[in-house]
Design a protein around this motif. Structure first.
Motif, PDB file in Angstrom:
ATOM      1  N   HIS A   6       0.864  -1.179   0.000  1.00 16.90           N
ATOM      2  CA  HIS A   6       0.000   0.000   0.000  1.00 16.90           C
ATOM      3  C   HIS A   6       0.905   1.235   0.000  1.00 16.90           C
ATOM      4  CE1 HIS A   6      -2.818  -3.029   1.573  1.00 16.90           C
ATOM      5  NE2 HIS A   6      -3.778  -2.255   1.101  1.00 16.90           N
ATOM      6  N   MET A   8       0.833   5.357   0.038  1.00 17.26           N
ATOM      7  CA  MET A   8      -0.014   6.526   0.252  1.00 17.26           C
ATOM      8  C   MET A   8       0.871   7.777   0.352  1.00 17.26           C
ATOM      9  SD  MET A   8      -3.196   5.470   0.393  1.00 17.26           S
ATOM     10  CE  MET A   8      -4.117   6.870   1.031  1.00 17.26           C
ATOM     11  N   ARG A  37      -8.161  10.827   0.380  1.00 16.15           N
ATOM     12  CA  ARG A  37      -6.757  10.602   0.067  1.00 16.15           C
ATOM     13  C   ARG A  37      -6.686   9.383  -0.849  1.00 16.15           C
ATOM     14  NH1 ARG A  37      -3.184  14.387   1.685  1.00 16.15           N
ATOM     15  NH2 ARG A  37      -1.521  12.994   2.359  1.00 16.15           N
ATOM     16  N   GLN A  38      -5.974   9.509  -1.971  1.00 15.10           N
ATOM     17  CA  GLN A  38      -5.916   8.375  -2.895  1.00 15.10           C
ATOM     18  C   GLN A  38      -4.486   7.886  -3.014  1.00 15.10           C
ATOM     19  OE1 GLN A  38      -8.390   8.560  -6.309  1.00 15.10           O
ATOM     20  NE2 GLN A  38      -6.986   7.424  -7.615  1.00 15.10           N
ATOM     21  N   GLY A  39      -4.337   6.545  -2.990  1.00 15.69           N
ATOM     22  CA  GLY A  39      -2.995   5.964  -3.132  1.00 15.69           C
ATOM     23  C   GLY A  39      -3.051   4.753  -4.035  1.00 15.69           C
ATOM     24  N   LYS A  40      -1.964   3.974  -3.999  1.00 20.42           N
ATOM     25  CA  LYS A  40      -1.860   2.794  -4.868  1.00 20.42           C
ATOM     26  C   LYS A  40      -1.832   1.535  -4.010  1.00 20.42           C
ATOM     27  CE  LYS A  40       2.096   4.303  -6.455  1.00 20.42           C
ATOM     28  NZ  LYS A  40       3.336   4.613  -7.176  1.00 20.42           N
ATOM     29  N   VAL A  41      -2.392   0.484  -4.562  1.00 20.20           N
ATOM     30  CA  VAL A  41      -2.217  -0.837  -3.945  1.00 20.20           C
ATOM     31  C   VAL A  41      -1.638  -1.730  -5.046  1.00 20.20           C
ATOM     32  CG1 VAL A  41      -4.639  -1.434  -4.403  1.00 20.20           C
ATOM     33  CG2 VAL A  41      -3.331  -2.755  -2.746  1.00 20.20           C
TER      34      VAL A  41
ATOM     35  N   GLY B  39      -3.733  -1.320  -8.300  1.00 17.71           N
ATOM     36  CA  GLY B  39      -5.067  -0.740  -8.170  1.00 17.71           C
ATOM     37  C   GLY B  39      -5.004   0.530  -7.350  1.00 17.71           C
ATOM     38  N   VAL B  41      -6.276   2.727  -3.803  1.00 17.05           N
ATOM     39  CA  VAL B  41      -6.847   2.687  -2.453  1.00 17.05           C
ATOM     40  C   VAL B  41      -7.269   4.122  -2.144  1.00 17.05           C
ATOM     41  CG1 VAL B  41      -4.535   2.872  -1.410  1.00 17.05           C
ATOM     42  CG2 VAL B  41      -6.464   2.113  -0.038  1.00 17.05           C
ATOM     43  N   GLU B  43      -9.011   6.640   0.667  1.00 19.49           N
ATOM     44  CA  GLU B  43      -9.415   6.844   2.050  1.00 19.49           C
ATOM     45  C   GLU B  43     -10.380   8.030   2.105  1.00 19.49           C
ATOM     46  OE1 GLU B  43      -5.938   7.402   4.442  1.00 19.49           O
ATOM     47  OE2 GLU B  43      -5.251   5.332   4.214  1.00 19.49           O
TER      48      GLU B  43
END
Lengths: 79, 79
Positions: A6, A8, A37-41, B39, B41, B43
């Motif tokens: 993950h 972020m 808040r957007q991040g990558k997985v 993908g 993620v 929050e």
């Protein structure tokens, strides 16, 4: 073996993508959204079976490629 | 209240970004990576305190904006 990373943005770093999503949600009528808040997985299928060695290797992958450690933090799960 | 949404490409859908990451990892010397899926993620900080109502609302957010349900699946966690 599977590893999930993950990534972020660090707290305090401006998240324009998250802001854009928040505004879009607002215009769609979702009023109660105070922050986004957007991040990558990233899911990695790894050949080995040694979880500890995999964690070390995935950490190196994060440091070298998967995360920009100046503005991003990462969390590794080995499954 | 916080909600976390994981959005991933559905199995079988080509993941060019994941492939690019896999190739890049290979060129950096990380040989044992058999597959990479990437993908999002997201929050969400929500104003309300009713977890069930939040889950319903976040599901609508996913269906309308956060996920392209033709090629992506999503998972919601309410914390």
């Amino acid at each position: 073996m599977k590893a999930v990373v993950h990534v972020m943005l660090k707290p305090g770093v401006l998240d324009p993508q998250g802001e854009a999503v928040r505004h879009a949600l607002g215009s769609l009528g979702f009023g109660g959204v105070e922050g986004v808040r957007q991040g990558k997985v990233i899911e990695l299928d790894l050949a080995g079976s040694d979880a500890e060695a995999a964690e070390v290797e995935v950490k190196q992958m994060c440091e070298k490629l998967l995360a920009n450690t100046v503005i991003e933090s990462y969390r590794i799960e080995i499954a």
